[in-house]
Design a protein around this motif. Sequence first.
Motif, mmCIF file in Angstrom:
data_model
loop_
_atom_site.group_PDB
_atom_site.id
_atom_site.type_symbol
_atom_site.label_atom_id
_atom_site.label_comp_id
_atom_site.label_asym_id
_atom_site.label_seq_id
_atom_site.Cartn_x
_atom_site.Cartn_y
_atom_site.Cartn_z
ATOM 1 N N PRO A 99 0.810 -1.219 0.000
ATOM 2 C CA PRO A 99 0.000 0.000 0.000
ATOM 3 C C PRO A 99 0.844 1.270 0.000
ATOM 4 N N ASP A 100 2.026 1.233 0.624
ATOM 5 C CA ASP A 100 2.906 2.396 0.587
ATOM 6 C C ASP A 100 3.245 2.762 -0.857
ATOM 7 N N LEU A 101 3.611 1.744 -1.635
ATOM 8 C CA LEU A 101 3.995 1.968 -3.033
ATOM 9 C C LEU A 101 2.807 2.500 -3.834
ATOM 10 N N LEU A 102 1.644 1.871 -3.650
ATOM 11 C CA LEU A 102 0.467 2.284 -4.411
ATOM 12 C C LEU A 102 0.024 3.700 -4.045
ATOM 13 N N LEU A 103 -0.063 3.973 -2.759
ATOM 14 C CA LEU A 103 -0.519 5.289 -2.325
ATOM 15 C C LEU A 103 0.505 6.372 -2.661
ATOM 16 N N GLY A 104 1.777 6.038 -2.527
ATOM 17 C CA GLY A 104 2.811 7.004 -2.894
ATOM 18 C C GLY A 104 2.762 7.333 -4.369
ATOM 19 N N PHE A 105 2.552 6.305 -5.204
ATOM 20 C CA PHE A 105 2.466 6.544 -6.647
ATOM 21 C C PHE A 105 1.268 7.405 -7.002
ATOM 22 N N THR A 106 0.116 7.128 -6.387
ATOM 23 C CA THR A 106 -1.073 7.911 -6.723
ATOM 24 C C THR A 106 -0.894 9.379 -6.351
ATOM 25 N N GLN A 107 -0.275 9.637 -5.196
ATOM 26 C CA GLN A 107 -0.090 11.031 -4.789
ATOM 27 C C GLN A 107 0.912 11.753 -5.677
ATOM 28 N N ILE A 108 1.973 11.066 -6.056
ATOM 29 C CA ILE A 108 2.925 11.660 -6.986
ATOM 30 C C ILE A 108 2.260 11.870 -8.348
ATOM 31 N N GLY A 109 1.402 10.905 -8.748
ATOM 32 C CA GLY A 109 0.668 11.062 -10.002
ATOM 33 C C GLY A 109 -0.216 12.298 -9.986
ATOM 34 N N TRP A 110 -0.944 12.497 -8.870
ATOM 35 C CA TRP A 110 -1.787 13.686 -8.749
ATOM 36 C C TRP A 110 -0.935 14.959 -8.734
ATOM 37 N N TYR A 111 0.194 14.900 -8.080
ATOM 38 C CA TYR A 111 1.056 16.088 -8.034
ATOM 39 C C TYR A 111 1.536 16.445 -9.441
ATOM 40 N N GLY A 112 1.917 15.433 -10.204
ATOM 41 C CA GLY A 112 2.333 15.675 -11.576
ATOM 42 C C GLY A 112 1.189 16.210 -12.428
ATOM 43 N N TRP A 113 -0.016 15.648 -12.219
ATOM 44 C CA TRP A 113 -1.190 16.114 -12.977
ATOM 45 C C TRP A 113 -1.463 17.588 -12.672
ATOM 46 N N GLY A 114 -1.472 17.950 -11.404
ATOM 47 C CA GLY A 114 -1.772 19.322 -11.028
ATOM 48 C C GLY A 114 -0.728 20.308 -11.516
ATOM 49 N N THR A 115 0.528 19.909 -11.455
ATOM 50 C CA THR A 115 1.613 20.784 -11.900
ATOM 51 C C THR A 115 1.517 21.045 -13.400
#
Length: 425
Positions: A99-115
């Motif tokens: 879950p660390d890997l999955l949740l970390g990836f999703t948050q980084i994905g959202w950060y990239g999307w927003g940027t």
Amino acid sequence: MDQKSQDYPLSEVPQAARKSFGSLAVVLLGFTFFTATMFAGGQIGTAFPLWPDLVAIIVTGNLLLGAYVAVLGMIGARTGLNTALLSRFSFGRIGAKLPDLLLGFTQIGWYGWGTATMAVVLLRLIGIDAETHSVLAYALMILFGFAFCWTAYIGYRGLELLSIVSVPLMVLLLAVSLWIAVQDGAGGEGLMAIQPGHALGIGTAITMVFGTFVSGGTQATNWTRFAASPRQAVWASLVAFFIGNGLMITTGAIGALVYQQPDIVDVLVIQGLTVLGILMLFLNLWTTQDNTIYNFSAVGCTGFATDKRRMVTVIGAAIGTVLALLRIDLYLIPFLLLLGTFIPPIGGVIMADYLVKRRGSYPPIASADLPDFNKAGLAGYVVGCLAAYFSPGIPPLIGIIVAILTYVMVDRVLSERDKPAAGSP
């Protein structure tokens, strides 16, 4: 390292550091006021008539999301632990890496999307094509990628101060956009007479509503662990994820329904709100970007067993900026559907472990005797994901329910197997 200045990444939040209901609610609202949610609402708004379909989808999706986050929020407040630390109990010390890997990836994905979205949309609003002027777009992505993480670098206090300023302004801007859309749509009767422009399945639509914030909602314990009481955590979660997220979805959906344009930026331009749109976009994304990268820092600190949260924050911002440069913003809808399918079972496993197996009580994380792998938790997650992916209906809800049931059944089977035989020493 001062745990307080780093926001207690590896331990429970002590009672002396807990926050008020108002503080918690405004931080969570700042998190859920997210442009991607309006984009998702726009996709739904062009596919369904207002009554009863669109209203039912928005209410159902956000009610499910709000209830899901409220339960996790209550667990976070009771334990004082963030999602990454809770996963140590429900998945095991090593098993929690999943879950660390999955949740970390999703948050980084959202950060990239927003940027990426901030850079591209800002250029569109001032009449510059991002594709033609790609060097300028990339330069803005790098600028925003590191600027957005500043308040998260400070910690909870930075998130709180930004949200106190931005949330009231965003509520005002959303209200203005909604009022103009209703007037242009000839009022309530006119809105109900508008027919959808394209087709979308109801289950898919609810999954999109749920999926916009299910990854963030699963990590809402990162803030609700600061709540003064479980009751305050529950109500703050409902205010943010049912009402706040619902307002964002509704604004995007109504604008799309009236103007038959799913892109909220184009809707704002049509409404003559270009300048206000730029302000809203900036505040909207900043308040979510800093929370998103804060989530990543919480997961990263636990995953790498470091209390240097600020350093992890900057590293996460750098990775998210790279994703922005790779244009992750072009894949919003597939991303939402994946989140709505594969993230909710994580929350289901945490709920089952804390509420059913542990009966609402965890020992201190520093002295807890945790297995390397919690087999029931891992089984619950895998079966929950499979059920959500292959079953008809509403994937997020199915995934949560199946994950809980699977965890309980597997845990009981394993407990019976490990009991000493009658008469043995």
